[in-house]
Scaffold this active site. Structure first.
Site, short mmCIF file in Angstrom:
data_model
loop_
_atom_site.label_atom_id
_atom_site.label_comp_id
_atom_site.label_asym_id
_atom_site.label_seq_id
_atom_site.Cartn_x
_atom_site.Cartn_y
_atom_site.Cartn_z
CE LYS A 1 -3.19 2.62 3.03
NZ LYS A 1 -4.04 2.59 4.26
CG ASP B 1 -5.41 7.87 5.10
OD1 ASP B 1 -6.31 8.54 4.56
OD2 ASP B 1 -5.60 6.82 5.75
CE LYS C 1 -6.39 8.38 8.55
NZ LYS C 1 -7.05 7.27 9.27
CG ASP D 1 -1.81 5.06 5.22
OD1 ASP D 1 -1.68 3.96 5.78
OD2 ASP D 1 -2.90 5.47 4.76
CG ASP E 1 -9.77 7.35 7.19
OD1 ASP E 1 -8.70 7.34 6.53
OD2 ASP E 1 -9.82 7.47 8.43
CD GLU F 1 -6.60 5.35 2.76
OE1 GLU F 1 -7.59 5.39 3.52
OE2 GLU F 1 -5.46 5.07 3.17
NE ARG G 1 -10.92 -1.13 3.78
CZ ARG G 1 -11.45 -1.35 4.98
NH1 ARG G 1 -12.60 -2.00 5.08
NH2 ARG G 1 -10.83 -0.96 6.07
N1 BES Z 1 -4.19 4.23 7.17
C1 BES Z 1 -5.35 3.96 7.93
C2 BES Z 1 -5.14 2.87 8.98
C3 BES Z 1 -4.27 3.20 10.16
C4 BES Z 1 -4.83 3.72 11.30
C5 BES Z 1 -2.92 2.94 10.15
C6 BES Z 1 -4.06 4.01 12.39
C7 BES Z 1 -2.15 3.21 11.25
C8 BES Z 1 -2.70 3.74 12.37
C9 BES Z 1 -6.47 3.48 7.02
O1 BES Z 1 -6.50 4.04 5.76
C10 BES Z 1 -7.75 3.85 7.68
O2 BES Z 1 -7.99 5.02 7.85
N2 BES Z 1 -8.56 2.86 8.04
C11 BES Z 1 -9.81 3.09 8.67
C12 BES Z 1 -10.83 2.15 8.08
C13 BES Z 1 -12.23 2.40 8.52
C14 BES Z 1 -12.71 3.76 8.03
C15 BES Z 1 -13.12 1.30 7.99
C16 BES Z 1 -9.65 2.82 10.16
O3 BES Z 1 -8.96 1.88 10.52
O4 BES Z 1 -10.20 3.59 10.94
ZN ZN Z 2 -4.71 4.70 5.01
MN MN Z 3 -7.53 5.86 5.70
#
Ligand code: BES
Ligand code: ZN
Ligand code: MN
Length: 500
Positions: A268, A273, A280, A291, A350, A352, A354
């Site tokens: 990825k 992000d 966020k 990220d 968020d 993104e 996947r």
């Molecule tokens: N890059 C983040 C995941 C992340 C969160 C990595 C904290 C490291 C520390 C990812 O893109 C994300 O925002 N995921 C969301 C998914 C949700 C909206 C289904 C998450 O984990 O909150």
């Molecule tokens: Zn992310």
């Molecule tokens: Mn995200």
């Protein structure tokens, strides 16, 4: 770091900044070691007499040498490794890391290491683990400091010493392997630590090109036009709010025989992000420059594997974009119909990672790989489940999972499997589409993996969620706070043992 190997019990030829001795605890072993050390270096008698140093794991004592004949080093650094029958690769890594931190705190440049005898560890393992500890512990990205002198990494050379020729040859083998791999880990840390204004998608592509040139593997960068032509609608949707264009990086290393199907690594590459319109919170958002750690790991693993000349065929794939907020950004409710006909509702912008990995997994299938592994800082839920110590592993192929589990236990880049039972699929069922990209608060790491599973076809596939292990919020024994470089040591260990 320059590695040299000297067939003497203690360094003679050259004055090192410090000589490092690994000292076991345990009554008898400690008493024996103490006697030997005092005989060689009478200056240490006061240290032992004080009782301050008992050789407990990772404990240290520094003595200054008066230019005795036994060593021309000006300092002696004693490092405790704990009881000699309980010593593992990890205890050596940590002891070496403790020594490296002490040495770099004093700005020392060259260290000599006496290879200990009588440890419950072979010489190759010792060389490997000690080199890992010394290489990885004192990392810092220094390019942005104005005062380079005060802040740069100082450790420049390591000299391993042993009287025994065979021992020394084994130490060398382990140390040289570790050095190449750790240079990969350090590259991954640097790529991931570098902020978005210097590491946006095109810069990440430049970094991949550079790695390919240096190590000798092929790098192809697909630009936005090609990405459009290939109908990578997930990558394009995530990129749509961004001024900077996306890239899709493909790396190929052929170390195996012509008929070997490749192993595909997907990383990825979200260089920042923000969360997009599902934005966020401000606190800690800066961490999201990391990220793209999955991408950093894949690029760095390709480089390490090529430098090692591993006998496997590898393909590295990195979809890369920022995830930004703007008038043109993708919004919740938007629908993407992927090139494999799966339709997705963007429930949360968020989620993104996947969305862009889906395109990469569809693309990976054209290689008919014998295995496909993706690495991604994918979910906060994985951090909640496993913390910063263990990577979440989910996938369809049991043999591939067990290879990764073995490599995780060996390198201490642990992986632990989370289940992807079909019952969880309910959580990401779409109302007007096949699936949606977010499944609510429960089982978030698992629903992310089940999303990806819709795009892997028949490939034997494993997904590694490195959200917790890639971004450290506090220091680990040999990885300072920040980007950890996770995955390079793990994957290299798996790949070097691929056929064996
Ligand atoms: N890059 C983040 C995941 C992340 C969160 C990595 C904290 C490291 C520390 C990812 O893109 C994300 O925002 N995921 C969301 C998914 C949700 C909206 C289904 C998450 O984990 O909150
Ligand atoms: Zn992310
Ligand atoms: Mn995200």
């Amino acid at each position: 770091m320059k590695l040299t190997f000297s067939q003497t019990a203690l360094p003679q030829e050259k004055a090192h900044d410090a000589l490092v001795l690994f000292v076991p605890s345990g009554e008898k072993q400690f008493a024996d070691a103490q006697k030997r050390i005092i005989a060689d270096f009478p200056e240490t008698k006061a240290v032992f007499d004080s009782g301050d140093f008992k050789a407990k794991r990772d404990s240290l004592a520094m003595t200054y040498l008066g230019g005795t004949t036994k060593s021309k080093s000006s300092r002696l650094l004693l490092v405790g490794v704990g009881e000699s029958d309980k010593i593992t690769l990890e205890s050596i890594r940590r002891a070496a890391a403790a020594a490296a931190k002490a040495a770099s705190g004093k700005k020392l440049k060259s260290l000599a290491i006496a290879v200990p005898t009588g440890l419950s560890l072979d010489a190759e393992g010792f060389g490997e683990a000690a080199t890992e500890g010394f290489c990885l512990a004192a990392y810092k990205l220094t390019r942005y400091f104005s005062d380079k002198e005060r802040t740069s990494n100082t450790l420049e050379s390591l000299t391993f010493c042993s009287e025994n020729k065979k021992t020394l040859a084994d130490v060398k083998k382990g140390a040289e392997y570790a050095e190449t791999v750790c240079n990969g880990t350090l590259l991954a840390r640097t790529l991931a630590t570098t902020p978005n204004n210097d590491m946006y998608p095109e810069k990440l592509a430049d970094a991949a090109q550079k790695a390919g040139k240096e190590a000798g593997f092929k790098v192809t960068v697909l630009d936005k036009k090609k990405i459009e032509a290939l109908k990578m609608y997930g990558l394009l949707a995530v990129n749509q709010g961004s001024k900077r264009p996306p890239v899709f990086i493909v790396m190929e290393y052929n170390g195996g025989s012509k008929n070997d199907k490749p192993i595909v690594l997907v990383g990825k590459g979200v260089t920042f992000d923000t969360g997009g319109v599902s934005i966020k919170p401000a606190a800690g958002m800066g961490e999201m420059k990391m990220d793209m750690h999955g991408a950093a790991t894949v690029i760095s693993t390709m480089k390490a594997a090529a430098n090692l000349g591993l006998k496997v065929n590898l393909v590295g794939i990195v979809p890369s974009t920022e995830n930004m907020v703007s008038g043109s950004a993708v919004v919740p409710g938007d629908v993407i119909v992927y090139n494999n006909n799966v339709s997705v509702e963007v429930d949360n912008t968020d989620a993104e990672g996947r969305l862009i990995l889906a395109d990469a997994l569809i693309y990976a299938q054209k290689y008919k790989p014998q295995a496909c592994i993706d690495l991604a800082t994918l979910t906060g839920a994985c951090v909640v489940a496993l913390g910063m110590v263990t990577t979440g592993m989910m996938g369809t192929d049991a043999p591939l999972k067990s290879r990764l589990k073995l490599a995780g236990d060996y390198t201490h880049e642990y992986v632990c499997e989370l289940p992807i039972y079909e019952e969880y699929e309910e959580l990401i069922k779409g109302d007007i589409t096949d699936i949606k990209n977010a499944g609510g608060r429960y089982a978030g790491a698992i629903t992310a993996a089940l999303f990806l599973k819709r795009f892997v076809g028949e490939m034997p596939w494993v997904h590694l969620d490195i959200a917790g292990t890639a971004m450290l919020s506090s220091d680990a024994p040999y990885a300072p706070k920040g980007a950890s470089g996770v995955g390079v040591r793990l994957l290299c260990d798996m790949l070097r043992k691929w056929k064996g």
